[in-house]
Write an enzyme that holds these catalytic residues in place. Structure first.
Site, mmCIF file in Angstrom:
data_model
loop_
_atom_site.group_PDB
_atom_site.id
_atom_site.type_symbol
_atom_site.label_atom_id
_atom_site.label_comp_id
_atom_site.label_asym_id
_atom_site.label_seq_id
_atom_site.Cartn_x
_atom_site.Cartn_y
_atom_site.Cartn_z
ATOM 1 N N ASP A 284 -1.622 3.031 -7.606
ATOM 2 C CA ASP A 284 -0.653 1.640 -7.409
ATOM 3 C C ASP A 284 0.618 2.020 -6.574
ATOM 4 O O ASP A 284 0.790 2.680 -5.735
ATOM 5 C CB ASP A 284 -0.965 0.699 -8.335
ATOM 6 C CG ASP A 284 -0.570 -0.454 -8.643
ATOM 7 O OD1 ASP A 284 0.291 -0.784 -7.854
ATOM 8 O OD2 ASP A 284 -1.247 -1.267 -9.374
ATOM 9 N N HIS A 307 0.523 2.145 -3.266
ATOM 10 C CA HIS A 307 1.148 0.753 -2.372
ATOM 11 C C HIS A 307 2.177 0.523 -2.253
ATOM 12 O O HIS A 307 2.713 -0.664 -2.263
ATOM 13 C CB HIS A 307 0.632 -0.233 -4.207
ATOM 14 C CG HIS A 307 -0.506 -0.636 -4.258
ATOM 15 N ND1 HIS A 307 -1.232 -1.725 -5.268
ATOM 16 C CD2 HIS A 307 -2.104 -0.435 -3.716
ATOM 17 C CE1 HIS A 307 -2.921 -1.668 -5.263
ATOM 18 N NE2 HIS A 307 -2.678 -1.039 -4.034
#
Length: 480
Positions: A284, A307
């Protein structure tokens, strides 16, 4: 009678020499006295520190709660007390439960100013979920040169400890450092996809509904984390809640094959934080900045996979979000989902303001520049008119390659993004580019400054009016 002054200069010189010799002798005697006294003090401190260091066995040294008196004559000990986890009964074989030994070493070291709790190299210590609590005496160092292992079996985690593995609470003037590793052993947590995970969670008593963080700090101040490695967390690797004065330096965070919601560094309700010269690759966000954060400086970071660097999601379930004064600069992002991103939920309240992303190098990043006020982690989310106000955001010197689209500015219909500046943006399609679209720009106001590539970004921000700014600022008052 006539006096003879022939030998007067010689007598005068002899008198001067006698005075000088007498004064020098007095100074030498005093210097020898001072040196002898100082040596005795040094010997006394060294013996006391050696006794504390070599307390031996499972018995913790007898340490006073009061701080040590300042040494005389400006002398400071060359050694501070060291509390080795092996001296408190730890096995270090990676199989035996060494939690009690860590608790004992922590309790003893916490009471001594300048103490070091040592995790020696070439050992592996299995530690169950634990809270290591302060406040402790100042300048406490947690020296991790070996490996600390979290339990690998999901079902063995107590339900009361699912928020974190190692929980540092109420720590002040505290440092974690060393050449060692914190291993969350999150493989079994990642096996199930997000949908399968929640389905099995409902039918199985052994599957908990929360995935833990490896290292969590709560209500801590003047904390430094440096040089260590954190890996394989079930969810977040390093998290700070309600903390202030945090420095994170030269930290390596990695979770190969981790689940999509595994953050690297997660900040919430924290201020005055510096994250720099670190390498972060997770499933993430490399760095996630949440509500209540201000005065955050992120620089010289290598990020990927993951991310990217994210502010949010903010304002979920109509909550108030306040984020301000964030600087992200000198960052390399490789093969990440996003680059510099701000994401907020519809219906939220509060503001995100004074944000700067500068000198960001991207390589094969899907969307390098993003503001998304329609963030939704489900297939469908309900449309709402409220939004977290976003203002004074600068994207400066963003260069490199993208694989999906260069920019995505999706701002609220009712509360536009204001004072969004695009300066010196040079982005080209990567080898993996699939020709999806050139970008999305909606209801964002600000200014653009060449060079801009693709050139269509020149039309991505509109010149704002005073009326638009007043709409945005009327929603910021909740954070003042």
């Amino acid at each position: 009678m006539k006096k003879n002054y022939k030998h007067s200069p010689l007598i005068f010189l002899l008198v001067l020499l006698l005075i000088f010799f007498t004064a020098f002798s007095m100074v030498s005697v005093e210097a020898r006295k001072h040196h002898t006294k100082k040596s005795k003090i040094h010997h006394k401190h060294r013996n006391r520190n050696n006794k504390q260091k070599n307390g031996g066995g499972n018995k913790a040294p007898d340490c006073s709660d009061s701080p040590s008196p300042a040494p005389s004559h400006g002398f400071y000990p060359t050694q501070f007390p060291i509390f080795d986890i092996l001296s408190f009964g730890a096995k270090g074989d990676g199989v035996s439960d060494d939690s009690k030994a860590l608790e004992g070493a922590w309790e003893a070291a916490c009471k001594v100013q300048g103490a070091t709790l040592h995790i020696p190299s070439e050992f592996q210590f299995l530690i169950n979920p634990i809270t290591l609590q302060g406040p402790c005496m100042p300048n406490f160092i947690f020296q991790v040169d070996g490996t600390l292992l979290a339990p690998s079996k999901v079902g063995t985690w107590p339900k009361s400890s699912l928020f974190q593995w190692l929980n540092f609470k109420w720590m002040h003037n505290f440092t974690i450092q060393g050449t060692g590793t914190f291993d969350g052993q999150g493989y079994n947590w990642w096996k199930l996809s997000q949908i399968d995970y929640f389905q099995e969670m409902k039918t199985s008593k052994s599957i908990p509904d929360i995935k833990p963080t490896v290292l969590r700090f709560y209500a801590s101040y003047n904390v430094t984390v440096r040089d260590i490695k954190i890996m394989n967390s079930p969810q977040c690797h390093l998290k700070f809640d309600n903390s202030k004065g945090v420095k994170i330096n030269n930290v390596t965070i990695s979770a190969p094959g981790s689940s999509p919601n595994t953050d690297g560094i997660h900040l919430q309700n924290s201020q005055d934080v510096e994250i720099h010269h670190s390498n972060i690759g997770t499933g993430d966000d490399c760095v996630s900045i949440q509500t209540g954060c201000s005065n955050i400086h992120v620089h010289h970071i290598n990020c990927g996979p993951g991310h990217g660097i994210s502010l949010g999601g903010l304002g979920k379930d109509k909550s108030v979000a306040c984020v301000s004064d964030i600087i992200v600069e000198n960052v390399n992002l490789e093969s990440t989902m996003y680059g510099a991103r701000i994401k907020t939920w519809q219906g939220g309240l509060g503001s995100v303001k004074n944000i700067s992303f500068s000198n960001i190098q991207v390589s094969d990043v899907k969307v390098p520049i993003m503001i998304d006020q329609y963030y939704c982690d489900k297939h469908v989310c309900k449309n709402q008119t409220g939004a977290v106000a976003i203002s004074n955001v600068k994207f400066n010197q963003i260069t490199g390659t993208y694989s999906a689209k260069p920019i995505h500015l999706a701002c609220s219909n009712s509360i536009p993004c204001t004072d969004v500046d695009l300066i010196d943006i040079q982005l080209k399609p990567s080898f993996n580019y699939r020709g999806i679209q050139q970008g999305l720009c909606w209801n964002s106001y600000g200014k653009s400054q060449a060079p801009l590539l693709p050139s269509s970004m020149d039309y991505c921000v509109r010149r704002g009016s005073g009326f638009v700014r007043r709409i945005s600022r009327s929603h910021e008052n909740v954070c003042s």
